[in-house]
Structures are given as C-alpha cells and as structure tokens.
Write an enzyme that holds these catalytic residues in place. Structure first.
Site, PDB file in Angstrom:
ATOM      1  N   LYS A  66     -19.281  -1.690 -23.023  1.00  0.00           N
ATOM      2  CA  LYS A  66     -18.445  -1.185 -24.103  1.00  0.00           C
ATOM      3  C   LYS A  66     -17.195  -2.053 -24.251  1.00  0.00           C
ATOM      4  O   LYS A  66     -16.599  -2.472 -23.261  1.00  0.00           O
ATOM      5  CB  LYS A  66     -18.062   0.269 -23.798  1.00  0.00           C
ATOM      6  CG  LYS A  66     -17.302   0.978 -24.908  1.00  0.00           C
ATOM      7  CD  LYS A  66     -17.089   2.442 -24.518  1.00  0.00           C
ATOM      8  CE  LYS A  66     -16.277   3.178 -25.569  1.00  0.00           C
ATOM      9  NZ  LYS A  66     -16.088   4.610 -25.212  1.00  0.00           N
ATOM     10  N   SER A 115     -16.703   7.451 -28.949  1.00  0.00           N
ATOM     11  CA  SER A 115     -16.364   6.053 -29.160  1.00  0.00           C
ATOM     12  C   SER A 115     -17.377   5.091 -28.537  1.00  0.00           C
ATOM     13  O   SER A 115     -17.302   3.873 -28.760  1.00  0.00           O
ATOM     14  CB  SER A 115     -14.976   5.760 -28.566  1.00  0.00           C
ATOM     15  OG  SER A 115     -14.953   5.987 -27.171  1.00  0.00           O
ATOM     16  N   SER A 174     -16.526  10.989 -25.676  1.00  0.00           N
ATOM     17  CA  SER A 174     -16.992   9.664 -26.100  1.00  0.00           C
ATOM     18  C   SER A 174     -18.239   9.162 -25.389  1.00  0.00           C
ATOM     19  O   SER A 174     -18.846   8.194 -25.833  1.00  0.00           O
ATOM     20  CB  SER A 174     -15.864   8.641 -25.917  1.00  0.00           C
ATOM     21  OG  SER A 174     -14.846   8.862 -26.860  1.00  0.00           O
TER      22      SER A 174
END
Length: 367
Positions: free
Chosen positions: A80, A154, A178
C-alpha cells in the site's frame, strides 16, 4: 489468465518452499496479469519490477534466523502506498510527496521482506486517508467486479489488486475501516489486528493505538499465512511485540467448534443499506449449518463514533499539522477538515473520548 495467478497464496508458498515453483515464475505471471488488467482497474499504479526481479535473483534459501513457518519464499506482494519500500516512491496519494523516494523499507515491509516476500509495486490509496480510493497523483482505482463502482478505501488498491489476480497478498492499514471496507467491496479478506501485532514505520505516531497495519488476501488461510510473516517486534514501533512462529496458520487447524455467533448489521450506531444488511444476514446465517447459534445480542456501542472522531482528529492534528501549515492549498478539503478538527478539540473532549473508549472496551470484555 496464467494458472499461477489463480493459485492461493498458501498453495503458491507451499510450492515455493519445496522448490516446485520459482519466485521469477510468479513474478512473470503477476507482471503479465498486471499488464492485462491494471490499465482499467488502476490498482497498482507504481511498479518496481527491476527491484523485484533483483530481489528474486538474490533471494537464495531461507536464512537461518527465519522460522520455516513464517517463510514466504519469494512470493510477490503489493504494498500500500502509505508504506515505504526502499528505493520506491511513497506518495500517500498527495502531490506534496509525488516525487518522494523512500530511502529504505519501513518496519512493516521490512518484516515481510525478511521473511521472503518480494514487493512488486505500490497499490493505490486515497489522498492521506479516506473510504474511496482516488487521488490527484494516480487517479481512481475501480472495482474489478464492476468498473462503475468504488473499490472502497483506503486499502482499495490492495483489495482490487487481489480481486483481479495481480498479486497473492497485499499490505493494508486501518484507522476506521481501511482494511475491512475495501475487502468487503472487492470480495477479499482483510484483518485488522490489535495494536502492536504488526510493527509500524516512522510515518505513524509511535504511541498511537488507532492506526494499525494488517494483512490482506483472497481467503482467510492466506491472511493467516501473511500475518505469521508480518507479526513481530521492531525497535521502530514501541507498541510491537514478539509473535510465536506460525501461530495464526496453526489456529485455523484448531478443532474447537463455533457454538454461538453474535451478529448485528449496524452495531446500533451506523446506517446500512437494506440490500447489504440482507446479504450480510444471509451470510451470518450460514453458521447455523456448522451447528452454531446466531444471536442478535451485542455490546453497547453508544458513544463509540463520537469518541473515535475526537481521537482521530487529535491523531491527524499531531501527524499532519506541520504539513498543513506548509501545504494547505495542496491538501484535499476533507483532510484539512480532519486536521483542523484535531486543532479544535478541547481537553474536556479528549478526556470524555478516553473515558468512552475505556468503557467500551470493558463492555465488550463483559459481553
């Protein structure tokens, strides 16, 4: 589609450990798949293929200090874009950091690399935080099941990369959903561990317990495999602690039968679409086929949203206050709002939030 992409991470790692597959073969399969689907999905906008192939070439056998149950043996992963991979951009989805190159991998990624994972690229994120993955640096990530739909956030890039077969495992992190929200949007699995279970890097507030790092995969067994490789102590994270090798994969093999499951569509505190509530209810009812009782009893979660928003505001103000001071015009209004909420929190609100958090914890323990 290359058949290697359809393998689970557990199957791929088993073959890597036996020497029946090579890291390069998996890298080739992943790159082929990324080239095929990423132009539409935009889940992995930043690749580090040269670094990944060099890492695969130099991987060798398992180091003596690495436990065999934690060894990923050269499995390619997505990281990520809130995490650092040495020599690769970490943008946080913000124009402020669009050219920022990480000098080294952070504690989260280093733990995985030490256990034989090979980062292949960065997965897309919202700008700094958010529940929908789009940003002014890389654009929007689309849901691979329906390109008109959101991939969530996210960790939306990680979830979409997994769902579309670009990688076998991916990193994620979670402040208010997230890891879990994009996993639900994409039909994958994300686990929010307890604070300290997975070590965090220097971008986090060292003693904060709201933001955690966690694993993402296509099934529960793969997530357990990744968590075994990711958990442990790092001096970079004062909340981190040692982990027993292989404990999460072994836990799945346990024979304890589930006898009672508590299910709530909304925990009594958040709205939910009726269609989603119905689908989740039908999913929960599958536990009855395993002999479990389903109950609607839940702890009292009142005050949780208010306490979270206060403490999240304080965290944003702490982490991003200096960035806001220098770059206000380059930060999305929603993030500015969160930072300024932290600036405006009163001491009384912080005390109330901490009391509510403690009360909630004890309510759950009693439940």
């Amino acid at each position: 589609m290359n058949e290697l992409i359809s393998m689970s991470a557990t199957e791929a790692v088993a073959q890597l450990r036996k020497g029946e597959l090579s890291p390069r073969e998996l890298l080739d399969a992943a790159v082929e798949r990324i080239e095929e689907v990423n132009p539409e999905v935009n889940a992995m906008p930043e690749l580090c293929m040269e670094r990944a192939y060099a890492q695969a070439k130099n991987l060798g056998s398992r180091p003596s200090g690495v436990h065999p149950e934690n060894w990923l043996a050269g499995l390619p992963i997505a990281v990520k874009d809130y995490n650092d991979v040495g020599g690769v951009r970490t943008t946080f989805g913000s124009p402020i950091y669009k050219d920022a190159i990480a000098e080294r991998s952070d504690a989260t990624v280093l733990q995985l690399e030490s256990n034989g994972a090979i980062p292949l690229g960065k997965s897309n994120v919202p700008e700094f935080a958010g529940a929908n993955t789009f940003n002014p640096v890389y654009g929007a990530t689309l849901n691979p099941w329906n390109l008109k739909m959101s991939a969530g956030g996210s960790s939306g890039g990680s979830a979409a990369a997994l769902a579309s077969g670009m990688v076998w495992l991916a990193t994620g992190n979670d402040l208010g959903g997230s890891l879990r929200t994009p996993s639900s949007f994409n039909g994958t699995v994300g686990l929010r561990p307890g604070p300290g279970r997975v070590p965090r890097g220097p971008h986090r507030s060292a003693f904060d317990s709201l933001w955690v790092e966690g694993p993402m995969g296509r099934c529960v067994a793969d997530v357990a495999l990744m968590l075994d490789a990711n958990a442990g102590f790092s001096r970079e994270d004062p909340l981190s602690f040692p982990s027993d090798p292989g404990e999460f994969v072994r836990a799945l093999a346990g024979s304890d039968a589930i006898t009672r499951v508590a299910y709530s569509p909304d925990l009594g505190i958040v709205p939910i679409e009726p269609e989603v509530a119905d689908l989740c209810r039908k999913g929960a009812e599958q536990f009855t086929s395993l002999g479990a009782e389903i109950t609607d009893d839940i702890p009292d979660f009142s005050g949780a949203v208010e306490a979270f928003q206060t403490l999240r505001g304080v965290l944003f103000g702490n982490l991003m206050g200096p960035v806001l001071e220098k770059h206000r015009n380059q930060i999305a209004p929603e993030i500015v709002w969160n930072i300024e909420k932290g600036f405006n929190v009163t001491p009384e609100q912080v005390l109330d939030a901490e009391r509510l958090r403690a009360q909630l914890y004890h309510r759950v323990v009693a439940f």
